[in-house]
Design a protein around this motif. Structure first.
Motif, PDB file in Angstrom:
ATOM      1  N   GLN A 127       0.637  -1.910   0.121  1.00 39.93           N
ATOM      2  CA  GLN A 127       0.307   0.411   0.221  1.00 39.93           C
ATOM      3  C   GLN A 127       0.284   1.074  -0.276  1.00 39.93           C
ATOM      4  O   GLN A 127      -0.140   1.593  -0.214  1.00 39.93           O
ATOM      5  N   SER A 128       2.300   1.657   0.651  1.00 38.20           N
ATOM      6  CA  SER A 128       2.782   2.345   0.695  1.00 38.20           C
ATOM      7  C   SER A 128       2.701   3.024  -1.056  1.00 38.20           C
ATOM      8  O   SER A 128       3.296   2.637  -2.265  1.00 38.20           O
ATOM      9  N   LYS A 129       3.029   4.204  -1.789  1.00 43.67           N
ATOM     10  CA  LYS A 129       2.801   5.070  -1.985  1.00 43.67           C
ATOM     11  C   LYS A 129       4.474   5.744  -2.576  1.00 43.67           C
ATOM     12  O   LYS A 129       4.459   6.137  -3.509  1.00 43.67           O
ATOM     13  N   THR A 130       5.116   4.783  -2.068  1.00 39.93           N
ATOM     14  CA  THR A 130       6.578   4.540  -2.872  1.00 39.93           C
ATOM     15  C   THR A 130       7.297   4.245  -2.757  1.00 39.93           C
ATOM     16  O   THR A 130       7.224   3.493  -1.684  1.00 39.93           O
ATOM     17  N   SER A 165       7.259  15.810   1.754  1.00 34.08           N
ATOM     18  CA  SER A 165       7.201  14.253   1.508  1.00 34.08           C
ATOM     19  C   SER A 165       7.307  12.833   2.216  1.00 34.08           C
ATOM     20  O   SER A 165       6.170  12.450   2.512  1.00 34.08           O
ATOM     21  N   GLU A 200       4.412  13.877   4.532  1.00 35.49           N
ATOM     22  CA  GLU A 200       2.736  13.067   4.349  1.00 35.49           C
ATOM     23  C   GLU A 200       3.270  11.100   3.992  1.00 35.49           C
ATOM     24  O   GLU A 200       2.162  11.392   4.942  1.00 35.49           O
ATOM     25  N   PHE A 201       3.868  11.367   3.919  1.00 31.06           N
ATOM     26  CA  PHE A 201       4.479   9.365   4.224  1.00 31.06           C
ATOM     27  C   PHE A 201       4.137   9.045   5.377  1.00 31.06           C
ATOM     28  O   PHE A 201       3.540   8.647   5.700  1.00 31.06           O
ATOM     29  N   GLN A 237       0.658   8.629   6.778  1.00 34.71           N
ATOM     30  CA  GLN A 237      -0.214   8.428   5.447  1.00 34.71           C
ATOM     31  C   GLN A 237       0.440   6.277   5.697  1.00 34.71           C
ATOM     32  O   GLN A 237      -0.751   5.837   5.253  1.00 34.71           O
ATOM     33  N   GLN A 238       1.326   6.315   5.787  1.00 40.42           N
ATOM     34  CA  GLN A 238       1.802   4.801   5.694  1.00 40.42           C
ATOM     35  C   GLN A 238       2.274   4.354   6.551  1.00 40.42           C
ATOM     36  O   GLN A 238       2.939   4.299   7.147  1.00 40.42           O
TER      37      GLN A 238
END
Length: 321
Positions: A175-178, A308, A311-312, A315-316
């Motif tokens: 699910q991680s965005k990065t 960034s 934000e990470f 959310q993660q």
């Protein structure tokens, strides 16, 4: 923290409390609370709730996956009532199943957060490398019957050190965005029949360590060359990589925080590796932007990274192994 430190039974602890928890993950679908399956988090919250006499919500340094173990998972909760250190630890353990135990509880500052304040996480993957199947170690080590070239595995792994895109080593459902992570070190050593892969990073992607182990085992067997891991890192394609190693060999052995929080130091696990003699926090952390950010020292010249990363962090999950 000594091996036999006495727990205080006079001072009532309230406010934010941090604790260390050890567990055998064989019977659980990981740390995180689930509606449809047993989890370590649910058991710990139930036990602490019994001690407090009301519901308690805990936050941990990082998730673990199904069947993965931990010897130093760090978490925190806001105590709704005052109880002594001894009461929190002994009371919780009296209400926990035998495969989970609290090791210590200490008061921490109100701004401490087990997940967002963690500077690094460390795992050890244990392989029993012998021709006969394991018996006593069957639940906490992965069996490999083929001889492994451990020096070749160690050399192949060194390309992973540093900040990289680990797309080839993340689960399809991550699910991680990065896929960007900073791996501090990775070492592969043999101790008789035990092959230990010791790895630390700022955080990990879902199945990241187990996928790295799968690739290294293929190198150790001679099925792939020493440049295999470097190739996977470059192509950023999980479908081209090796199979995921089993969860039973993976142990979450350390969560590292800034010294100002003064969390207890203790021997790194699992106890199967106690002869190595290393305690938490012994190694110096790399001077990198991830560490500086977590210590509240973001680089002024790199504001995009700071934004960034914030934000990470919100959310993660910080670790999904």
């Amino acid at each position: 923290m000594s091996l036999f430190e006495r727990l205080d039974d006079t001072q009532r602890l309230t406010g934010r409390l941090a604790f260390g928890v050890e567990y055998d993950g064989s019977a659980y679908c990981g740390w995180q609370r689930l509606k449809h399956a047993p989890s370590v988090q649910a058991e710990v919250e139930r036990a602490l709730g019994k001690v407090a006499g009301e519901s308690v919500r805990v936050h941990c340094s990082g998730r673990t996956d199904t069947g993965v173990h931990a010897t130093r998972q760090v978490a925190h909760f806001d105590a709704p009532v005052g109880r002594s250190q001894k009461a929190w630890v002994f009371g919780a353990n009296a209400n926990l199943p035998r495969d989970i135990a609290l090791r210590w509880v200490v008061p921490v500052a109100d701004d401490f957060h087990a997940r967002f304040m963690a500077v690094a996480r460390r795992y050890r993957y244990v392989i029993l490398n012998q021709s006969s199947r394991p018996v006593l170690e069957r639940a906490n080590a992965t069996w490999c019957r083929d001889p492994l070239d451990v020096p070749a595995m160690h050399r192949a792994a060194q390309v992973l050190v540093g900040e990289h895109d680990f797309s080839s080593f993340r689960a399809a459902g991550c699910q991680s965005k990065t896929a960007q992570r900073h791996l501090h070190f990775i070492e592969v050593h043999r101790h008789g029949p035990l092959v230990v892969i010791d790895v630390q990073a700022n955080a990990f992607l879902h199945h990241m360590i187990r996928n790295i182990v799968g690739a290294l085992v293929d190198v150790g067997r001679g099925e792939q060359g020493e440049d295999y891991v470097a190739h996977l890192l470059e192509v950023k394609d999980r479908t081209l990589a090796s199979a995921t190693a089993p969860g039973c060999g993976l142990h979450f052995v350390d969560s590292i925080y800034d010294e100002r929080f003064a969390l207890p130091r203790e021997p790194l696990g699992p106890n199967l590796l106690a002869f190595l003699g290393e305690w938490t926090g012994e190694r110096e952390l790399p001077d990198c932007r991830w560490v500086r950010y977590r210590r509240g020292q973001p680089e002024a010249a790199d504001r995009n990274f700071s934004a960034s990363s914030a934000e990470f962090g919100r959310q993660q999950p910080s670790s999904q192994e």
